[in-house]
Design an enzyme around this catalytic site. Structure first.
Site, PDB file in Angstrom:
ATOM      1  N   LYS A 192     -26.288  32.091  68.922  1.00 43.03           N
ATOM      2  CA  LYS A 192     -24.964  32.597  69.280  1.00 43.03           C
ATOM      3  C   LYS A 192     -24.178  32.929  68.012  1.00 43.03           C
ATOM      4  CE  LYS A 192     -20.957  30.599  70.020  1.00 43.03           C
ATOM      5  NZ  LYS A 192     -19.983  31.628  69.539  1.00 43.03           N
ATOM      6  N   GLU A 266     -24.211  21.623  59.467  1.00 50.39           N
ATOM      7  CA  GLU A 266     -23.648  22.037  58.167  1.00 50.39           C
ATOM      8  C   GLU A 266     -22.183  22.323  58.439  1.00 50.39           C
ATOM      9  OE1 GLU A 266     -21.896  23.972  55.601  1.00 50.39           O
ATOM     10  OE2 GLU A 266     -23.169  25.691  56.111  1.00 50.39           O
ATOM     11  N   CYS A 300     -17.281  27.307  53.223  1.00 52.07           N
ATOM     12  CA  CYS A 300     -17.275  25.860  53.441  1.00 52.07           C
ATOM     13  C   CYS A 300     -17.416  25.080  52.143  1.00 52.07           C
ATOM     14  CB  CYS A 300     -18.376  25.476  54.429  1.00 52.07           C
ATOM     15  SG  CYS A 300     -20.004  26.098  53.988  1.00 52.07           S
ATOM     16  N   GLU A 397      -9.186  20.926  55.057  1.00 53.61           N
ATOM     17  CA  GLU A 397      -9.848  22.168  54.670  1.00 53.61           C
ATOM     18  C   GLU A 397      -8.995  23.347  55.145  1.00 53.61           C
ATOM     19  OE1 GLU A 397     -14.327  24.042  54.856  1.00 53.61           O
ATOM     20  OE2 GLU A 397     -13.595  22.946  56.592  1.00 53.61           O
TER      21      GLU A 397
END
Length: 798
Positions: A192, A266, A300, A397
């Site tokens: 996806k 991850e 990231c 973040e």
């Protein structure tokens, strides 16, 4: 007209637009909507669709099908149908397909680069020079692994059908990271893409058609979180691979608990960018550009926390401010643009909100000067100074072109600040002193460390994080393991049902003592190298052969586990002991265990009721395991990965830190040793829960550890009700990894309870293992499970 001499003086660039006619034509041809790719064919989009928008212009690019549970089910059935034939193909045949995909991507590099920039908002310079070449590199690299997988991974087989969910920051590259290793290993996939950036995945599906990839090997289902949830929940998927936020990763971990599915995550990061005073400050300033303003900071592993040694901080900040003045922000299809648009209005709002919060909390914001385009989702490259380590912008973040900068005085303080985060994805270290840089690299808790460089990515090097940045690796040899399963583990059968054993003292009229004719010894827990009475003050009867009480064992509780974890955390020096010295300690454990053979064999017979011959066989198996892992302590090597760039990329096997280990009920000596020894051989410290029914074996074993120079806190033993103690261990944030060997329900509980800090788990799922069989109960798989790989990139040569 502007003169050349003026242009050379100001270095102002004119526009250099990239041609987009081919992409425009491709989009026009699909104006009716973009459907899923299932079973080797494109499926006409249904009624529910969503728009994908160009972040730089806010113009709609295409309408894309929203995947339903029925379409996910169809894709999984297609993948399952293709798996049998695809997995049985010789590696060379699979390699030919992967090689063909790589070649076709290269032939359409410019098309993919333009389409990616339009759909994602990143500059064409990045998609053209970084993203798309790396996509081809991943398929080439894994074509090589497909050729070698049978010989290089002997004893392993493909997992099966893999569900893969990827983010929007590197749409085609994340697809390559997931699909290439899965196909190389012999799996089939249902992928996806992110709903914000589905277009390059649809174009990739066309390549699958072009190269004649067998139908069902790759299936692509578009959609939002509902589609991802349907993939995660599907019972016929064998593995889930997810890249995205830590919050969603935690939801997936919880949803999969007890399912038996393999999982790799991850997740997010808040990576430190450490600048020592002897660093090349100009080089480091340019490194910041690549660390946080590359891809609009939507990375990231972005170096979003800049840590600068105090003596050079102001000089360095001044260089950053001057460098920001030269960054060009605007149309991503302009080849001279440095910073494009963030992916969506929602992401722009999130960034703006967090930046406002940072200013409200007292931070000083430095922003690149110049007006932003009137249309599109743009945010100026920025960085904060005067921030507190506990401030929101230091901990959360942001996922945008915004860094925070702090100072440090000593290398030890730099490492402490770097590790002051719940994440552990990456770090960048800048120093002209290679000894200083590598010393810091060893101490920083991150899965990837770059020395005097940043954001170096390659298929030949593993990528993945520590702590709440997830577990598992992508790329290189360590990444391929994520798509393979041990044949031994695959063949294990469910254990026979056992009556639930709840430790307690039997009623007086039921108690029958063995009458061993010796002075009673009160067994205790073993914490921090000392015998410790249980916090609750309770012990329970240990029943031996014939139903007789052969002694009492401590009934541990949550406080005992917390004390043991604290003791293990304080014994961190064990991980820094050389592998040779750890081996010597383990050999000494073996010597001292052998010296007490008669005692252990007698106790095994008394406790389990097994014959003297069987007890001797179990003791021999345990002793052999001790010596095996002593031998492996200095031989389970890392590697130097061959990456495309000129670096020595060190793949270091590092201990997790504090591990929780719950031993099975059976084989109380052999199983306990088989689990604890590989963990401590690799430098971990262990909090172990022994067999609840037969805990006295472990109580005798800690005397062996005591006399064998095992430092206090390296091995801690708490006996009691197995699943109660296991839950406390799994929930503890200071425990980095958890092994559980017991029932199916207990396995699910441990996986669910581990969601707090997303610790890596290895559970038995209620399957039986013969702890006396070397194939099932020892080997490099135990060592691999006892380590995590840190990839350190060190410049080499050019």
């Amino acid at each position: 007209m502007e003169q050349i001499r003026d242009i050379m003086r100001t270095m102002e660039y004119g526009p250099a637009p990239e041609a987009g006619e081919e992409v425009a034509a491709w989009l026009k041809a699909r104006a009716a909507g973009i459907g899923h790719f299932i079973g080797g064919k494109f499926v006409a989009p249904g009624k529910e669709r969503f728009a994908t928008v160009n972040p730089a212009t806010e113009a709609e690019l295409a309408r894309v099908a929203q995947g339903s549970e029925a379409e996910v089910d169809a894709a999984v059935k297609a993948a399952r149908g293709a798996f049998a034939k695809w997995s049985k193909l010789p590696g060379h045949e699979r390699a030919r397909y992967l090689y063909a995909i790589a070649r076709h991507i290269q032939k359409r590099e410019r098309f993919f680069a333009v389409l990616e920039s339009m759909d994602n908002g990143k500059p064409i310079r990045e998609t053209r020079d970084i993203d798309i070449p790396l996509v081809a590199r991943h398929f080439y690299h894994h074509a090589g692994w497909a050729e070698m997988v049978e010989s290089e991974f002997e004893g392993f087989s493909p997992v099966g059908v893999c569900g893969q969910i990827i983010p929007w920051n590197f749409p085609l590259l994340m697809l390559a990271w997931k699909i290439a290793p899965a196909l190389a290993a012999g799996n089939t996939v249902v992928l996806k893409p992110a709903e914000q950036t589905p277009l390059t995945a649809a174009a990739f599906a066309e390549i699958c058609e072009e190269v004649g990839l067998p139908a069902g090997v790759v299936n692509i289902v578009h959609g939002d979180g509902r589609t991802g949830a349907a993939i995660t929940a599907h019972e016929d998927i064998d593995k889930i691979a997810f890249t995205g936020s830590t919050e969603v990763g935690r939801i997936i971990r919880e949803a999969l608990a007890g399912s038996g599915k393999k999982l790799s995550l991850e997740l997010g990061g808040k990576s430190p960018f450490i600048v020592f005073e002897d660093a090349d400050l100009d080089g480091a300033a340019e490194g910041v550009v690549d660390a946080i303003w590359f891809n609009q900071g939507e990375v990231c592993c972005a170096g979003s926390r800049i840590l600068v040694q105090e003596g050079v901080a102001e000089r360095f900040y001044d260089k950053l401010r001057r460098r920001m003045e030269t960054l060009r922000i605007g149309d991503p299809l302009d080849k001279g643009i440095d910073v494009g648009a963030v992916v969506s209005a929602e992401q722009l709002e999130r960034i703006s909100t967090l930046v406002k919060k940072g200013e409200e909390e007292g931070g000083t914001l430095w922003r690149a000067p110049g007006a932003l385009p009137e249309k599109g989702y743009f945010f100026s490259p920025s960085f904060f100074t005067e921030v507190d380590p506990a401030s929101t912008v230091c901990g959360v973040e942001i996922f945008g072109p915004v860094a925070v900068a702090m100072t440090f005085r000593t290398p030890a303080e730099a490492v402490e600040l770097a590790n002051n985060t719940r994440y552990g994805l990456a770090a960048s270290i800048w120093s002209e002193n290679i000894n200083l840089a590598l010393d810091a690299a060893a101490k920083v808790k991150a899965g990837v460390v770059w020395v005097n460089c940043t954001n170096m990515l390659d298929a030949g090097s593993g990528f993945g994080g520590y702590r709440e940045s997830g577990f598992g690796r992508e790329g290189a040899r360590e990444g391929l393991y994520e798509y393979l399963v041990s044949d031994v583990e695959k063949a294990l059968k469910p254990a026979k049902e056992q009556a639930v054993f709840t430790p307690r003292g039997a009623p007086e009229e039921e108690r029958r003592f063995a009458g061993l004719g010796r002075i009673d010894r009160t067994a205790k827990n073993y914490v921090g190298g000392k015998q410790a009475r249980p916090d609750g003050g309770y012990s329970y009867d240990v029943i031996g052969k014939g139903g007789a009480v052969i002694g009492q064992a401590p009934l541990g509780n949550r406080k005992d586990i917390r004390n043991a974890v604290e003791a293990a955390a304080k014994a961190g020096g064990w991980g820094g002991v050389t592998a040779h010295n750890r081996a010597q300690v383990l050999y000494y454990v073996g010597e001292n265990l052998d010296a007490r053979r008669g005692e252990f064999e007698a106790l095994l017979s008394e406790s389990t009721g097994q014959s003297a011959k069987a007890a001797s066989a179990e003791f021999d198996a345990a002793l052999k395991r001790v010596f095996y892992y002593a031998a492996q302590a200095d031989k389970y090597d890392g590697a130097v990965h061959a990456t495309k760039s000129r670096h020595v990329t060190l793949a270091m096997n590092e201990p997790w830190g504090v591990m929780g280990i719950v031993a099975p009920e059976e084989a109380p000596l052999a199983a306990f040793v088989s689990l604890v020894l590989p963990a401590i051989a690799m430098g971990n410290r262990v909090v172990a829960v022994p067999s609840t029914r037969h805990p006295l074996i472990a109580a005798n074993l800690y005397q062996v550890f005591d006399t064998s120079d095992v430092p206090g806190g390296v091995v801690n033993i708490v006996s009691g009700e197995k699943d109660v103690l296991a839950k406390t261990l799994a929930e503890h944030d200071a425990v980095a990894a958890m092994w559980y060997f017991g029932g199916k329900e207990g396995s699910a509980m441990v996986e669910r309870a581990s969601c707090g800090n997303l610790k890596a788990t290895w559970v038995s799922d209620g399957n039986a293992r013969d702890w006396l069989d070397d194939r099932q109960a020892r080997g490099r798989e135990f060592l691999r499970r006892a380590t995590q790989v840190k990839n350190i990139w060190v410049p080499y040569g050019e």
